[in-house]
Design a protein around this motif. Structure first.
Motif, PDB file in Angstrom:
ATOM      1  N   LEU A 105     -15.004  16.036   1.384  1.00  0.00           N
ATOM      2  CA  LEU A 105     -15.214  15.236   0.217  1.00  0.00           C
ATOM      3  C   LEU A 105     -15.097  14.066  -0.023  1.00  0.00           C
ATOM      4  N   VAL A 106     -14.769  13.492   0.286  1.00  0.00           N
ATOM      5  CA  VAL A 106     -15.626  11.707   0.709  1.00  0.00           C
ATOM      6  C   VAL A 106     -16.866  11.565   0.664  1.00  0.00           C
ATOM      7  N   THR A 107     -17.643  12.769   1.238  1.00  0.00           N
ATOM      8  CA  THR A 107     -19.003  12.675   1.016  1.00  0.00           C
ATOM      9  C   THR A 107     -19.229  13.387  -0.345  1.00  0.00           C
ATOM     10  N   LEU A 108     -18.724  14.038  -1.078  1.00  0.00           N
ATOM     11  CA  LEU A 108     -18.628  14.285  -3.071  1.00  0.00           C
ATOM     12  C   LEU A 108     -18.973  12.634  -3.681  1.00  0.00           C
TER      13      LEU A 108
ATOM     14  N   ASP B 179     -18.382   9.692  -3.023  1.00  0.00           N
ATOM     15  CA  ASP B 179     -19.597   8.163  -2.451  1.00  0.00           C
ATOM     16  C   ASP B 179     -20.701   8.455  -3.173  1.00  0.00           C
ATOM     17  N   MET B 180     -21.243  10.182  -3.219  1.00  0.00           N
ATOM     18  CA  MET B 180     -22.648   9.928  -3.726  1.00  0.00           C
ATOM     19  C   MET B 180     -22.177  10.305  -5.060  1.00  0.00           C
ATOM     20  N   ALA B 181     -21.051  10.819  -5.919  1.00  0.00           N
ATOM     21  CA  ALA B 181     -20.882  10.757  -7.383  1.00  0.00           C
ATOM     22  C   ALA B 181     -20.275   9.273  -8.162  1.00  0.00           C
TER      23      ALA B 181
ATOM     24  N   LEU C  14     -18.038   0.383   2.394  1.00  0.00           N
ATOM     25  CA  LEU C  14     -18.067   1.089   3.733  1.00  0.00           C
ATOM     26  C   LEU C  14     -17.068   1.315   3.914  1.00  0.00           C
ATOM     27  N   PHE C  15     -15.873   0.760   3.065  1.00  0.00           N
ATOM     28  CA  PHE C  15     -14.959   1.102   2.758  1.00  0.00           C
ATOM     29  C   PHE C  15     -14.431   3.167   1.899  1.00  0.00           C
ATOM     30  N   ILE C  16     -15.271   2.919   1.312  1.00  0.00           N
ATOM     31  CA  ILE C  16     -15.014   4.742   0.784  1.00  0.00           C
ATOM     32  C   ILE C  16     -15.297   5.272   1.874  1.00  0.00           C
TER      33      ILE C  16
END
Length: 230
Positions: free
Chosen positions: A79-82, A84-86, A100-102
């Protein structure tokens, strides 16, 4: 209904991630140099927390207990990767600030903690409400600390809000102290510790004063002769 109202109260205040549990200190100190940064990080975390709670609640019956922590971490990391990309695609300026904190949301103790202590024991609707209001409580803490630091550090409030919320929210960008030269300490991580300590002290002091006022006064003693109160 009372169950869901208690979930809302716990998430927003009584069991607040920052002021009560004192978790997620890393993003609190690092990104709350402004109320806008705190709002952005808080909303992102709230989204991840709510979605992870729902997903983990849905799969709780089929996940073997022996590997539940790695699987929960994998769900949160996905979920965090999605997110971050969005953000990199549509909110690039805020993405550069939070940086980085995301990615570090993955190791946020509050998210994994709610997954383990609540989402694995309750149905998806309750898990969604718990995740949403825990996330909003976390957002509240970041905005309060970030707002205080921003006012003292640069004399503004919600600077750059239009970059996060769109041009229609330019009205939120306020100059509280015109001509203020700033207080650099408040914009550095040590200033975050100082401000958090002051806010936490004020909350604890207010709580003690309310408890003191709630204690009923001892009844006055009457004398043995006329029964008048001394």
């Amino acid at each position: 209904m009372n169950f869901y109202l208690n979930l809302m109260r716990d998430g927003l205040w009584r069991n607040n991630v920052i002021f009560t549990q004192m978790l997620a200190m890393c993003p609190l100190m690092a990104v709350t140099t402004s109320a806008t940064n705190g709002l952005g990080m808080g909303l992102i975390t709230a989204l991840v927390l709510m979605c992870s709670n729902v997903l983990i609640s849905c799969i709780r019956q089929i996940v073997p207990p022996q590997v539940r922590i790695p699987i929960f971490t994998l769900v949160i990391a996905s979920l965090v990767t999605l997110v971050d990309m969005a953000m990199n695609a549509w909110l690039h300026e805020l993405h550069k600030v939070l940086g980085l904190f995301i990615s570090l949301i993955v190791v946020n103790c509050a998210i994994l903690g709610r997954a383990e202590s609540f989402a694995t024991k309750h149905p998806p609707l309750a898990a969604a409400v718990d995740g949403l209001f825990m996330g909003l409580g976390f957002t509240l803490g970041l905005v309060v600390v970030g707002g205080c630091r921003e006012v003292l550090g640069s004399g503004t409030l919600f600077a750059g809000a239009s970059q996060l919320l769109g041009p229609h929210f330019t009205f939120m960008e306020l100059t509280i102290l015109p001509g203020y030269s700033g207080f650099l300490l408040m914009l550095l991580p040590p200033g975050g510790f100082v401000m958090f300590g002051l806010i936490l002290s004020a909350i604890r002091l207010g709580s003690r004063l309310r408890q003191k006022d709630a204690v009923p006064a001892a009844p006055a003693q009457a004398d043995a002769v006329g029964g008048c109160h001394l």
